[in-house]
Scaffold this motif. Structure first.
Motif, PDB file in Angstrom:
ATOM      1  N   PRO A  41      -3.925  23.276 -95.145  1.00 22.33           N
ATOM      2  CA  PRO A  41      -2.540  23.584 -94.768  1.00 22.33           C
ATOM      3  C   PRO A  41      -1.670  22.330 -94.623  1.00 22.33           C
ATOM      4  CG  PRO A  41      -4.068  24.816 -93.404  1.00 22.33           C
ATOM      5  CD  PRO A  41      -4.894  23.841 -94.193  1.00 22.33           C
ATOM      6  N   VAL A  42      -2.271  21.152 -94.432  1.00 19.77           N
ATOM      7  CA  VAL A  42      -1.441  19.947 -94.334  1.00 19.77           C
ATOM      8  C   VAL A  42      -1.597  19.058 -95.568  1.00 19.77           C
ATOM      9  CG1 VAL A  42      -1.334  19.932 -91.820  1.00 19.77           C
ATOM     10  CG2 VAL A  42      -3.224  18.774 -92.974  1.00 19.77           C
ATOM     11  N   PRO A  44      -1.114  20.251 -99.293  1.00 21.34           N
ATOM     12  CA  PRO A  44      -0.973  21.216-100.393  1.00 21.34           C
ATOM     13  C   PRO A  44      -1.230  20.547-101.743  1.00 21.34           C
ATOM     14  CG  PRO A  44       1.189  20.662 -99.452  1.00 21.34           C
ATOM     15  CD  PRO A  44       0.154  19.993 -98.587  1.00 21.34           C
ATOM     16  N   LEU A 114      -9.406  29.109 -88.824  1.00 22.26           N
ATOM     17  CA  LEU A 114      -8.495  28.499 -87.832  1.00 22.26           C
ATOM     18  C   LEU A 114      -9.263  27.546 -86.905  1.00 22.26           C
ATOM     19  CD1 LEU A 114      -6.111  31.490 -86.980  1.00 22.26           C
ATOM     20  CD2 LEU A 114      -5.485  29.331 -88.093  1.00 22.26           C
ATOM     21  N   TYR A 117      -9.720  24.361 -88.884  1.00 17.29           N
ATOM     22  CA  TYR A 117      -8.489  23.565 -88.906  1.00 17.29           C
ATOM     23  C   TYR A 117      -8.284  22.859 -87.557  1.00 17.29           C
ATOM     24  CZ  TYR A 117      -7.120  26.235 -93.105  1.00 17.29           C
ATOM     25  OH  TYR A 117      -7.068  26.822 -94.352  1.00 17.29           O
ATOM     26  N   GLU A 118      -8.526  23.616 -86.481  1.00 19.59           N
ATOM     27  CA  GLU A 118      -8.282  23.057 -85.142  1.00 19.59           C
ATOM     28  C   GLU A 118      -9.195  21.869 -84.859  1.00 19.59           C
ATOM     29  OE1 GLU A 118      -5.914  24.478 -83.235  1.00 19.59           O
ATOM     30  OE2 GLU A 118      -6.182  23.347 -81.383  1.00 19.59           O
ATOM     31  N   LEU A 121      -9.028  19.302 -88.838  1.00 14.07           N
ATOM     32  CA  LEU A 121      -7.772  18.752 -89.359  1.00 14.07           C
ATOM     33  C   LEU A 121      -6.906  18.155 -88.255  1.00 14.07           C
ATOM     34  CD1 LEU A 121      -6.287  21.328 -91.913  1.00 14.07           C
ATOM     35  CD2 LEU A 121      -7.471  19.187 -92.417  1.00 14.07           C
ATOM     36  N   ARG A 122      -6.808  18.881 -87.150  1.00 15.12           N
ATOM     37  CA  ARG A 122      -5.842  18.523 -86.101  1.00 15.12           C
ATOM     38  C   ARG A 122      -6.333  17.309 -85.303  1.00 15.12           C
ATOM     39  NH1 ARG A 122      -1.723  21.636 -83.135  1.00 15.12           N
ATOM     40  NH2 ARG A 122      -2.061  23.307 -84.641  1.00 15.12           N
ATOM     41  N   PRO A 123      -5.422  16.372 -85.009  1.00 13.03           N
ATOM     42  CA  PRO A 123      -5.828  15.220 -84.186  1.00 13.03           C
ATOM     43  C   PRO A 123      -6.451  15.704 -82.868  1.00 13.03           C
ATOM     44  CG  PRO A 123      -3.568  14.934 -84.998  1.00 13.03           C
ATOM     45  CD  PRO A 123      -3.988  16.320 -85.383  1.00 13.03           C
ATOM     46  N   ASP A 125      -6.449  14.848 -79.764  1.00 13.12           N
ATOM     47  CA  ASP A 125      -5.666  15.007 -78.530  1.00 13.12           C
ATOM     48  C   ASP A 125      -4.715  16.199 -78.591  1.00 13.12           C
ATOM     49  OD1 ASP A 125      -4.123  13.729 -80.505  1.00 13.12           O
ATOM     50  OD2 ASP A 125      -2.791  12.888 -78.985  1.00 13.12           O
ATOM     51  N   LYS A 126      -4.624  16.830 -79.748  1.00 12.79           N
ATOM     52  CA  LYS A 126      -3.748  17.998 -79.870  1.00 12.79           C
ATOM     53  C   LYS A 126      -4.541  19.303 -79.999  1.00 12.79           C
ATOM     54  CE  LYS A 126       0.152  15.426 -81.748  1.00 12.79           C
ATOM     55  NZ  LYS A 126       0.747  15.277 -80.398  1.00 12.79           N
ATOM     56  N   GLN A 127      -5.843  19.205 -79.844  1.00 14.04           N
ATOM     57  CA  GLN A 127      -6.665  20.419 -79.917  1.00 14.04           C
ATOM     58  C   GLN A 127      -6.561  21.193 -78.600  1.00 14.04           C
ATOM     59  OE1 GLN A 127     -10.579  19.155 -81.211  1.00 14.04           O
ATOM     60  NE2 GLN A 127      -9.727  18.124 -83.008  1.00 14.04           N
ATOM     61  N   TRP A 128      -6.550  22.523 -78.734  1.00 14.38           N
ATOM     62  CA  TRP A 128      -6.265  23.378 -77.574  1.00 14.38           C
ATOM     63  C   TRP A 128      -7.471  24.281 -77.310  1.00 14.38           C
ATOM     64  CZ3 TRP A 128      -2.356  28.014 -77.654  1.00 14.38           C
ATOM     65  CH2 TRP A 128      -2.106  28.441 -76.341  1.00 14.38           C
ATOM     66  N   GLU A 130      -8.077  26.686 -75.219  1.00 18.98           N
ATOM     67  CA  GLU A 130      -7.837  28.123 -75.045  1.00 18.98           C
ATOM     68  C   GLU A 130      -7.724  28.845 -76.398  1.00 18.98           C
ATOM     69  OE1 GLU A 130      -4.618  28.687 -72.304  1.00 18.98           O
ATOM     70  OE2 GLU A 130      -4.720  30.886 -72.467  1.00 18.98           O
ATOM     71  N   TRP A 131      -7.094  28.167 -77.341  1.00 14.24           N
ATOM     72  CA  TRP A 131      -6.974  28.706 -78.708  1.00 14.24           C
ATOM     73  C   TRP A 131      -8.365  28.851 -79.326  1.00 14.24           C
ATOM     74  CZ3 TRP A 131      -3.207  30.580 -81.920  1.00 14.24           C
ATOM     75  CH2 TRP A 131      -3.422  30.542 -83.287  1.00 14.24           C
TER      76      TRP A 131
END
Lengths: 208, 208
Positions: A41-42, A44, A114, A117-118, A121-123, A125-128, A130-131
C-alpha cells in the motif's frame, strides 16, 4: 498455444493464490501468463496502476487488453471459462452459503494482511496494539466458526469457500508461523492437512 | 406483511448504503428490517459477531436465521430476489466489466474507510503520513479512471457499478467534505449530481 491472459500476482499474496488455485483446479493454468510484481500500500507499482488504477493485485489482463479485478471478480470470471462443475454454485441457497463462507475466509485474509502491514510496513513507533489485538480476535472468532459450524460443509467440496479458507490458513502459516492455530482448531487442522496435499495447493505454496 | 429479513447496518457505513440503495432500486425495502449498530475495528459488537464472526457490517439475517455477508454477497443475493432487470448482469462481458467497475469503487471505499480509521480511531501519535498519502492517491487514481474511461458507461445503467461508485462519492463528501473532487473530475461531478437525485440515494443519505 501461448497463454492468452496475464495475471499480475505475487507468490506471497494470498488473494493471488486463490486465483492460481482455481486455475489449477479447473485446468486453466496454460491459459494464463503469471507476471510477478511487488506491491504494497505504500509502494504502488506503476505498471499495475496503469491496468488497475487502485494498484492492487491480483489483476487479470484479458487477450483484448480488458482488465478484470479484484480476486473475487477474477474467480467469478475464470469459473465461467471452463466446462467442469462450477466452483461457485450458480444458483440456489448453496450459492450464497458458499459465497458467505468465502467472504468470511476473505475477512481472515484481510485481517492477516492488515496485521502484516502494521508489523512489517509501519514504523515501529506508530504501531497500535489495540488494532493488532482486534484484528487477531477477528481471525480467532472466524476460525472458531469454521471449526464448530462449517468444517463438515467445507469437506464436501473443494470450491470457492474451501479455496478461500485454504489460502487463508496457508497465509497464516506463512506470516504467523508461531500462531499455533492447529492445537485450538483440530478439525480445521485435519481438513487443512488433507486439502494441502492437492496439487493446486502444493504448486502455489508461498515462498519459503 | 412484516419484514422477513434483518440487515445489520449503520447509517454512516457506505458498504451498508450500497445494500440499502439496491433494496430501494429493486422495490424490496419492505422485506428488510433495518437494525442500526455501531461497529469499528477496535469496538466489535457482540450481537453482530454472533451472526457474522468477523464482526463486519452489513450482514443480512434471513427468515430462517441463515446469515449472508459481506456487502457483495448480499447484493448478489438480493439481486436474485426480485423480478425486474438484474442490477448485476448475469452473464457475458457486461457482467465482469460492471463487477470490475464496482470493485474499483469498493477500492475507493476501502481506502476512504482506512483513512477514516487512521485519522479518527488511531491515536494521533501513531498516525502514519505515508499511509494516508498513499490511500489518498489510490482514491485519486481511481476517480481519474472513472472520469476519463468510464463515466459514459456508468451513465448507461444505475446498476452494481453505479451504485457502488455513487456510495463511494457520497462517502467522500461525508468524511472528506473539503476534498473538492468535483473541480478535478467534472464529468463525474455531473454524473453524481444526476444520480444523487434518485429516491434510492436521497433516502439513504448519511447523517448530517
Amino acid at each position: 498455444m501461448s497463454p492468452s491472459m496475464t495475471l499480475y500476482h505475487n507468490p506471497a499474496s494470498p488473494f493471488s493464490r486463490k486465483v492460481r488455485v482455481l486455475l489449477h483446479e479447473t485446468g486453466q493454468t496454460g491459459r494464463v501468463n503469471l507476471k510477478p510484481v511487488n506491491v504494497t500500500p505504500v509502494n504502488p507499482n506503476p505498471e499495475v496502476c496503469h491496468d488497475n488504477p487502485c494498484g492492487k493485485i491480483p489483476a487479470l489482463v484479458l487477450a483484448d487488453n480488458h482488465v478484470i479485478h479484484d480476486s473475487r471478480v477474477i474467480l467469478d470470471y475464470l469459473d465461467h471459462q471452463h466446462v467442469g462443475n462450477p466452483l461457485i454454485p450458480r444458483e440456489g441457497s448453496a450459492r450464497w452459503r458458499r459465497l458467505t463462507l468465502a467472504s468470511l475466509a476473505d475477512a481472515v485474509l484481510d485481517a492477516a494482511v492488515l496485521i502484516r502491514y502494521e508489523t512489517f510496513l509501519r514504523p515501529q513507533d506508530k504501531q497500535w496494539e489495540e488494532w493488532l489485538a482486534n484484528q487477531s480476535e477477528k481471525i480467532a472468532r472466524s476460525l472458531e466458526y469454521f471449526e464448530n459450524e462449517a468444517v463438515t460443509e467445507l469437506s464436501a467440496h473443494f470450491d470457492i469457500a474451501s479455496i478461500s479458507l485454504a489460502c487463508g490458513l496457508g497465509y497464516l502459516d506463512f506470516r504467523q508461523p508461531d500462531l499455533g492455530w492447529r492445537s485450538t482448531y483440530s478439525r480445521l487442522a485435519s481438513w487443512y492437512y488433507d486439502v494441502s496435499q492437492r496439487p493446486s495447493m502444493l504448486e502455489t505454496q508461498p515462498p519459503v
